[in-house]
Design an enzyme around this catalytic site. Structure first.
Site, PDB file in Angstrom:
ATOM      1  N   GLY A 183       0.822  -1.189   0.000  1.00  0.00           N
ATOM      2  CA  GLY A 183       0.000   0.000   0.000  1.00  0.00           C
ATOM      3  C   GLY A 183       0.861   1.245   0.000  1.00  0.00           C
TER       4      GLY A 183
ATOM      5  N   GLN B  87       2.835   9.956   1.919  1.00  0.00           N
ATOM      6  CA  GLN B  87       4.154   9.313   1.835  1.00  0.00           C
ATOM      7  C   GLN B  87       4.974   9.823   0.658  1.00  0.00           C
ATOM      8  OE1 GLN B  87       2.440   5.122   2.317  1.00  0.00           O
ATOM      9  NE2 GLN B  87       4.390   4.931   3.387  1.00  0.00           N
TER      10      GLN B  87
ATOM     11  N   CYS C 193       6.265  -0.450   7.256  1.00  0.00           N
ATOM     12  CA  CYS C 193       5.863   0.737   6.503  1.00  0.00           C
ATOM     13  C   CYS C 193       7.013   1.166   5.601  1.00  0.00           C
ATOM     14  CB  CYS C 193       5.520   1.860   7.483  1.00  0.00           C
ATOM     15  SG  CYS C 193       5.000   3.378   6.681  1.00  0.00           S
ATOM     16  N   LEU C 194       6.686   1.510   4.368  1.00  0.00           N
ATOM     17  CA  LEU C 194       7.722   1.952   3.432  1.00  0.00           C
ATOM     18  C   LEU C 194       8.416   3.231   3.930  1.00  0.00           C
ATOM     19  CD1 LEU C 194       5.787   1.342   0.087  1.00  0.00           C
ATOM     20  CD2 LEU C 194       7.645  -0.040   1.018  1.00  0.00           C
TER      21      LEU C 194
ATOM     22  N   HIS D 206      -3.926   0.533   7.528  1.00  0.00           N
ATOM     23  CA  HIS D 206      -2.606   1.172   7.572  1.00  0.00           C
ATOM     24  C   HIS D 206      -2.585   2.427   6.698  1.00  0.00           C
ATOM     25  CE1 HIS D 206       1.938   0.869   7.800  1.00  0.00           C
ATOM     26  NE2 HIS D 206       1.779   1.679   6.756  1.00  0.00           N
ATOM     27  N   GLU D 207      -3.103   2.310   5.465  1.00  0.00           N
ATOM     28  CA  GLU D 207      -3.057   3.459   4.543  1.00  0.00           C
ATOM     29  C   GLU D 207      -4.024   4.562   4.970  1.00  0.00           C
ATOM     30  OE1 GLU D 207      -0.526   3.454   2.797  1.00  0.00           O
ATOM     31  OE2 GLU D 207      -0.173   1.313   3.046  1.00  0.00           O
TER      32      GLU D 207
ATOM     33  N   HIS E  17      -2.447   6.642   7.490  1.00  0.00           N
ATOM     34  CA  HIS E  17      -1.514   7.629   6.920  1.00  0.00           C
ATOM     35  C   HIS E  17      -2.242   8.935   6.586  1.00  0.00           C
ATOM     36  CE1 HIS E  17       2.450   5.921   6.536  1.00  0.00           C
ATOM     37  NE2 HIS E  17       2.007   4.811   5.973  1.00  0.00           N
TER      38      HIS E  17
HETATM   39 NI    NI Z   1       3.014   3.023   5.795  1.00  0.00          NI
END
Ligand code: NI
Length: 182
Positions: A46, A51, A96-97, A138-139, A142
């Site tokens: 995701g 981000q 998480c990226l 999760h997204e 964000h």
């Molecule tokens: Ni993340």
């Protein structure tokens, strides 16, 4: 399409609330196309607009259970998403990226139903289970400036991380993802 830079944890943009999208214009489509490319390159499940430094309510998730020839065919574009129903509970590893090489156990609902706009502004509903439900939560977090590290029950140890990467190695090629990284 172009790759965008994924912001790291310390960037203030990751702590801000995203605004709703009101214009479903070419600029939005460019953002979404760039995010698609960035997500696929990063190999996550995701990616949310903050981000890549854009404070707009846009999130992409991979519907990991969907039959498709490639991950590109599994991407679900969620604009102005809102969770309208959730049920059950799951506890599992999440990453998480924007927070590389840190994983922790996070509790999430098992099934999540979300209402969103598509890139043309049309409304639709989408239901995700298991890892897909985790990715949605999760997204969407964000978009509110919340990171998984705020919710983590405990971080994984080095030994657990090694075991996880061994599993990932074994599963490589099978198209499955051992953990959520979004
Ligand atoms: Ni993340």
């Amino acid at each position: 399409m172009a790759l965008r830079n994924i912001l790291r944890e310390s960037e203030p943009a990751l702590r801000k609330r995203s605004r709703a999208v009101t214009d479903f214009n070419p600029r939005l489509h460019q953002l979404i196309d760039d995010m698609r490319e960035t997500l696929l390159k990063a190999g996550g499940i995701g990616l949310a607009a903050p981000q890549v430094g854009v404070l707009r309510a846009v999130a992409l998730i991979l519907d990991v259970e969907r039959e498709a020839e490639s991950d590109d065919g599994r991407i679900v574009e969620l604009i102005n998403p809102e969770i309208v129903a959730e049920s059950g509970e799951q506890s599992g590893p999440e990453g998480c990226l924007s927070v590389p090489s840190l994983y922790g156990i996070v509790k999430r609902p098992d099934t999540v139903k979300v209402r969103a706009n598509d890139r043309s502004g049309g409304a639709f509903e989408f239901t995700g289970k298991n890892l897909t439900a985790r990715a949605i939560c999760h997204e969407l977090d964000h978009l509110k400036g919340i990171l998984f590290t705020d919710l983590v029950e405990r971080f994984l140890t080095d030994e657990e991380l090694e075991e996880m990467s061994r599993e990932r190695e074994r599963e490589r090629g099978g198209g499955s993802k051992a953990e959520a990284e979004g």
